[in-house]
Write a protein that holds these residues in place. Structure first.
Motif, PDB file in Angstrom:
ATOM      1  N   SER A   1       0.876  -1.173   0.000  1.00  0.00           N
ATOM      2  CA  SER A   1       0.000   0.000   0.000  1.00  0.00           C
ATOM      3  C   SER A   1       0.914   1.223   0.000  1.00  0.00           C
ATOM      4  CB  SER A   1      -0.878  -0.079   1.243  1.00  0.00           C
ATOM      5  OG  SER A   1      -1.137   1.191   1.725  1.00  0.00           O
TER       6      SER A   1
ATOM      7  N   ALA B   1      -4.496  10.716  -0.656  1.00  0.00           N
ATOM      8  CA  ALA B   1      -4.814   9.585  -1.535  1.00  0.00           C
ATOM      9  C   ALA B   1      -4.013   8.379  -1.065  1.00  0.00           C
ATOM     10  CB  ALA B   1      -4.476   9.908  -2.980  1.00  0.00           C
TER      11      ALA B   1
ATOM     12  N   ASN C   1      -2.872   4.301  -2.344  1.00  0.00           N
ATOM     13  CA  ASN C   1      -2.883   3.214  -3.328  1.00  0.00           C
ATOM     14  C   ASN C   1      -2.810   1.897  -2.563  1.00  0.00           C
ATOM     15  OD1 ASN C   1      -2.012   4.594  -6.133  1.00  0.00           O
ATOM     16  ND2 ASN C   1      -0.922   5.569  -4.447  1.00  0.00           N
TER      17      ASN C   1
ATOM     18  N   THR D   1      -2.446  -2.384  -3.619  1.00  0.00           N
ATOM     19  CA  THR D   1      -2.253  -3.278  -4.756  1.00  0.00           C
ATOM     20  C   THR D   1      -2.938  -4.602  -4.481  1.00  0.00           C
ATOM     21  OG1 THR D   1      -0.137  -2.206  -5.114  1.00  0.00           O
ATOM     22  CG2 THR D   1      -0.515  -4.265  -6.296  1.00  0.00           C
TER      23      THR D   1
ATOM     24  N   ASN E   1      -3.329  -2.119  -9.236  1.00  0.00           N
ATOM     25  CA  ASN E   1      -3.245  -1.004  -8.295  1.00  0.00           C
ATOM     26  C   ASN E   1      -4.575  -0.246  -8.237  1.00  0.00           C
ATOM     27  OD1 ASN E   1      -1.385   0.539  -6.533  1.00  0.00           O
ATOM     28  ND2 ASN E   1      -2.154   2.209  -7.791  1.00  0.00           N
TER      29      ASN E   1
ATOM     30  N   CYS F   1      -6.138   3.271  -6.684  1.00  0.00           N
ATOM     31  CA  CYS F   1      -5.773   4.565  -6.100  1.00  0.00           C
ATOM     32  C   CYS F   1      -7.055   5.258  -5.628  1.00  0.00           C
ATOM     33  CB  CYS F   1      -5.048   5.416  -7.149  1.00  0.00           C
ATOM     34  SG  CYS F   1      -4.597   7.038  -6.513  1.00  0.00           S
TER      35      CYS F   1
ATOM     36  N   LYS G   1      -8.753   8.588  -3.683  1.00  0.00           N
ATOM     37  CA  LYS G   1      -8.628   9.963  -3.186  1.00  0.00           C
ATOM     38  C   LYS G   1      -9.671  10.133  -2.096  1.00  0.00           C
ATOM     39  CE  LYS G   1      -7.508  14.457  -3.971  1.00  0.00           C
ATOM     40  NZ  LYS G   1      -6.509  14.869  -2.984  1.00  0.00           N
TER      41      LYS G   1
END
Ligand code: NAD
Length: 480
Positions: free
Chosen positions: A124, A131, A133, A135, A475, A477, A479
């Motif tokens: 991560s 934000a 991410n 995976t 991935n 992502c 926000k």
């Protein structure tokens, strides 16, 4: 005559073509069973079964999936004796080796990757601007596993176990030269509770069923172990299809022996590293470089020990050296021994085939062979023989030893024999092999990356490397 069958959708089935290939016992040279000569139609059937099984298998709770893999390991352990017998008969390896290494390791592969499935995690990455991410590591889907004849069940399961642990369905093909234990694995998996269609085992030739596995559009990844030429052909076939590809290929492994080595231990270990499984392990030493000041002493001690190794019926308990796996491979090794003579080698011991006793009179036996006196660039020092033949050369400095070792198209494994820690570290970093053993050989921790560089392969197996190969990273992502 026993007819082996494919294992598709949890059932043993005949090949659709109805055609079979002969399966020969290398110790006797006699046909003792037949295996399916499968083709693309059998692959289509196996892929259909895998497709039906995939949606449930990929989302099965990890604990449940791991438990099934454990059950398979336990069942393999329970069947140690019949499996070891089958492996020794099919491959020609000593039964003591099959019992102590091949079959236990097949069980360990399932246990290890059962654990790995519950320990596998992904990354991560938090960003400064609110934000994050993470995976996902999703199963690839349906994958192909193709394996060679030298360590049949051991290498077959080394691919299948991580593929299953990562949530994939598998179409697997063992070598047509050693199909028997892979054939037995179907029933073991069924008894262990593996759902139908999750593992499908197809038998037959590389050029037909192997190529059809590589070709099938629904098979998304290929994990292959075998010769470098076959690896190149598979790479050319699958690259335009953008499949994931892992290649574990041939080797021509150097052993560097320094004057400060633990002499007796090095001699003993190096005999094993050279001749275990009749020299038919991709990790066996084949080019032995010895510091000049101990060259003669080491050579004499090594040859003396090698002379004690006499090939015998693999089914006899105290046999240390068995039969060569097939007649074509037997002929290939003998042709390299002839070539060594043409290249000017002195044969220090061996150098010929030998007739087996009694039931083994027509078997494929070669005396363990040690040569010296050929240049490093000679074909016998550059091409993979994959049999009981090693060559020796002296060196004067560490730099020269390294240069000789690195003068190779391969790069699988090397061994260094020295008490000098600084030298061991320096050379380990500089030598061009994917695996370096210092003062040991074949000491395996299944968590470590396994594989070679250059013509010895692309990618690594083992531990997390295998779990990563058999998953697709995605991935996400967010926000916030
Ligand atoms: P091989 O390449 O002839 O065959 C390996 C497997 O590939 C077999 O199952 C075969 O049927 C299949 N195959 C052959 N042609 C194919 C094709 N066109 N498409 C798909 N599949 C195909 O190798 P082998 O003689 O069985 O094994 C010996 C080789 O394996 C040696 O070179 C040895 O060094 C290598 N090996 C490497 C490792 C490693 O981990 N790097 C381990 C063991 C053996």
């Amino acid at each position: 005559m026993e007819l082996l069958k494919n294992f598709i959708d949890g059932q043993y089935v005949a090949p659709l073509s109805g055609l079979y290939l002969d399966n020969i016992e290398p110790a006797t040279g006699q046909i003792y069973s037949q295996l399916p000569d499968s083709d693309e139609n059998d692959v289509t059937l196996a892929v259909k079964a895998a497709e039906s099984a995939l949606s449930a298998w990929r989302v099965m709770p990890i604990e449940q999936r791991a438990e099934i893999l454990f059950n398979i390991a336990v069942e393999i352990e329970r069947q140690l004796e019949p499996l070891a017998n089958a492996e020794a008969k099919d491959n020609g390896k000593p039964i003591s080796l099959a019992r102590s290494v091949d079959i236990p390791r097949a069980a360990s592969n399932f246990k290890f990757f059962a654990h790995a499935s519950s320990q596998f995690s992904s990354e991560s990455h938090a960003m400064a601007d609110q934000a994050i991410n993470y995976t996902l590591r999703l199963p690839v889907g349906i994958v192909g596993c193709i394996s060679p004849w030298n360590l049949p069940l051991y290498l077959f399961t080394w691919k299948i176990a991580p593929a299953l642990a990562a949530g994939n369905c598998v179409i697997a093909k063992p070598s047509e030269i050693t199909p028997y234990t892979a054939y037995l694995l179907g029933k073991i998996c069924q008894d262990a509770g593996l759902p139908n269609g999750v593992l499908n085992i197809l038998h037959g030739k590389g050029a037909s069923v192997g190529a059809a596995i590589c070709e099938h559009p629904k098979i998304k990844a290929i994990s292959f172990t075998g010769g470098s030429n076959t690896g190149a052909a598979i790479a050319a076939q699958v690259a335009p299809k953008f499949k994931k590809l892992s290649l574990e290929l041939g080797g021509k492994n150097p052993a560097l022996i320094f004057a400060d080595c633990d002499f007796d231990n090095t001699v003993e270990q190096l005999v094993k590293a050279s001749f275990t499984n009749q020299g038919q392990i991709c990790l066996c030493a084949s080019r032995i470089y010895i510091e000049r000041s101990i060259y003669d002493k080491f050579k004499m001690a090594f040859v003396k020990k090698v002379k004690q190794l006499v090939p015998n019926d693999p089914m006899i308990e105290d046999t240390k050296l068995g039969a060569i796996v097939s007649k074509p491979h037997f002929d290939k090794i003998l042709s390299y021994i002839d070539l060594a003579k043409q290249e000017g080698a002195q044969i220090l011991t061996g150098g010929h085939s030998v007739q087996g006793d009694n039931r083994c009179a027509q078997g494929y036996f070669i005396m363990p062979t040690v040569i010296e006196g050929i240049s490093n660039s000679a074909r016998c020092n550059q091409e993979e023989v994959f049999g009981p033949m090693v060559s020796m050369q002296p060196f004067d400095t560490d730099e020269q030893a390294l240069e000789l070792a690195n003068e190779s198209q391969y790069g699988l494994a090397s061994t260094l024999w020295t008490q000098d820690l600084a030298r061991a570290h320096r050379l380990s970093e500089a030598i061009n092999t994917g695996i370096v053993w210092v003062n040991c050989w074949l000491l395996r921790d299944l968590r470590t990356p396994f594989g070679g560089m250059n013509q010895s392969g692309v990618g690594r197996e083992g531990g997390l490397e295998a779990m990563r190969f058999f998953t697709e990273p995605k991935n996400v992502c967010i926000k916030y």
